[in-house]
Write an enzyme that holds these catalytic residues in place. Sequence first.
Site, PDB file in Angstrom:
ATOM      1  N   GLU A 163       2.374  12.038   6.729  1.00 55.77           N
ATOM      2  CA  GLU A 163       3.157  11.057   5.966  1.00 55.77           C
ATOM      3  C   GLU A 163       2.285  10.274   4.992  1.00 55.77           C
ATOM      4  O   GLU A 163       1.220   9.778   5.346  1.00 55.77           O
ATOM      5  CB  GLU A 163       3.837  10.082   6.931  1.00 55.77           C
ATOM      6  N   ARG A 214      -4.987   5.713   9.872  1.00 55.91           N
ATOM      7  CA  ARG A 214      -4.241   4.628  10.525  1.00 55.91           C
ATOM      8  C   ARG A 214      -5.181   3.446  10.730  1.00 55.91           C
ATOM      9  O   ARG A 214      -5.942   3.405  11.684  1.00 55.91           O
ATOM     10  CB  ARG A 214      -3.664   5.111  11.855  1.00 55.91           C
ATOM     11  N   ARG A 272      -4.182   6.641   1.975  1.00 57.85           N
ATOM     12  CA  ARG A 272      -3.829   8.011   2.354  1.00 57.85           C
ATOM     13  C   ARG A 272      -3.854   8.941   1.148  1.00 57.85           C
ATOM     14  O   ARG A 272      -4.157  10.139   1.278  1.00 57.85           O
ATOM     15  CB  ARG A 272      -2.470   8.041   3.049  1.00 57.85           C
ATOM     16  N   SER A 310       7.291   6.566   2.816  1.00 61.45           N
ATOM     17  CA  SER A 310       8.575   6.486   3.509  1.00 61.45           C
ATOM     18  C   SER A 310       9.527   5.728   2.595  1.00 61.45           C
ATOM     19  O   SER A 310       9.239   4.589   2.206  1.00 61.45           O
ATOM     20  CB  SER A 310       8.406   5.765   4.849  1.00 61.45           C
ATOM     21  N   ARG A 369      -1.571  -4.373   9.870  1.00 58.15           N
ATOM     22  CA  ARG A 369      -0.768  -3.965  11.022  1.00 58.15           C
ATOM     23  C   ARG A 369      -1.652  -3.845  12.255  1.00 58.15           C
ATOM     24  O   ARG A 369      -2.744  -3.279  12.198  1.00 58.15           O
ATOM     25  CB  ARG A 369      -0.070  -2.628  10.754  1.00 58.15           C
TER      26      ARG A 369
END
Length: 431
Positions: free
Chosen positions: A355, A283, A397, A358, A268
């Site tokens: 987070e 991130r 994560r 999801s 990403r």
Amino acid sequence: MLDLKLVRQDPQAVADQLAKRHFTFDVAAFQSLDEARKQADIDSQNLLAERKQASKKIGELVKAGTPIDEAKASVNATLAKIEEQLSELTAKAKQAQEALDEMMAGVPNIPHADVPEGKDEADNLEIQRWGEPKTFEFEVKDHVDVGENLGGLDFDLASKLTGSRFSVMRGDIARMHRALTQFMLNTHINQHGYTEVYVPYMVNKDSLRGTGQLPKFEEDLFKIEGDQEYYLIPTAEVPVTNLLRDTIVEAAEMEQGLRFACHTPCFRSEAGSYGRDTRGMIRQHQFEKVELVQLVKPADSDAALETLTGHAEAILQQLELPYRKVLLCGGDIGFSSRKTYDLEVWLPAQNQYREISSCSNFGDFQARRMLARWRNPETNKPEYLHTLNGSALAVGRTLVAILENYQQADGSVGVPEVLRPYMQCDVMKAD
């Protein structure tokens, strides 16, 4: 893609529902484009009827005494004019349809009635918490310091190799990263009934359109330079969900729904996150996930979301990592989703939940874009599937959460009990 029949029935009602997302649906623009397309089709049908009648007129003229050559010339002139008009109308109808398709491709999914009102993540609704955050009797370090002290995390070397937002792992930390992947896959396959799949890490535009990343979110993607228009996958959701593109699944295969588990790297650009989480692994441009994808009958999708989310929670519970479950509000829900739960793991160094998963139900939104269908035995007709997916979990994560929650005063890191068979040790220490 929304059901155009539904939008046409009551476009204002659709606009009102989309307002929960803080998205403005232009009803007038939709109606104008749809009417232009409809009128072009009507005019085309009328001309086709005229062409049919004109073709019959040669015989009528000859019967009335007109010489055959003269009759043909007269009718051919009329037919030529009709063909010219048809060509213009066909182009006009195509232009109107393309404009309508382009507009609707940028319209997000209608949120589920359960989705709460809200502007951003601050308005998300906490559903529950699991586990108690540990109390430390020493100064807590973040995962960057813990990993570097163990000699297993190196961000400077990654920056030299590539650039910012990358990491190099070695030794026990690299081994734990691999162990987490295996543990997650084994759990979902052996305990939760998923079929493991391996998919390409590059996809074409059709795949990205199918799941809703294109055309709206192209800036978040890494596009491959070359003769083919390939993109690096932002998530395994894209290739795995597209396994059913242009497919009709028979009813016998849909009794329990289709469940796929897939481990891939994800890429990403993080175009909208400059300045956020620049330190460490939270991130990054490249990271790994174990993704769960379900394709189910429409009547089963609400229950399937609860089940899928529970499968992601099971990983956190077995790792004994405190977390909370939140229902995303209208302003925070993803473009293609109609309802989303986020799982947020406790990070002691940040003193907050972040987070880690999801889990979303997309209804038939993606299936319409992909033409992914099942054959309803009651009607024997194809109907759109409902698609769902969730991270179970984001591997990097999860590693971050273990490094912070299992850190010890001497700088070592305990190994969660369920990972010890994979790691062959109880604690990670500096070499």
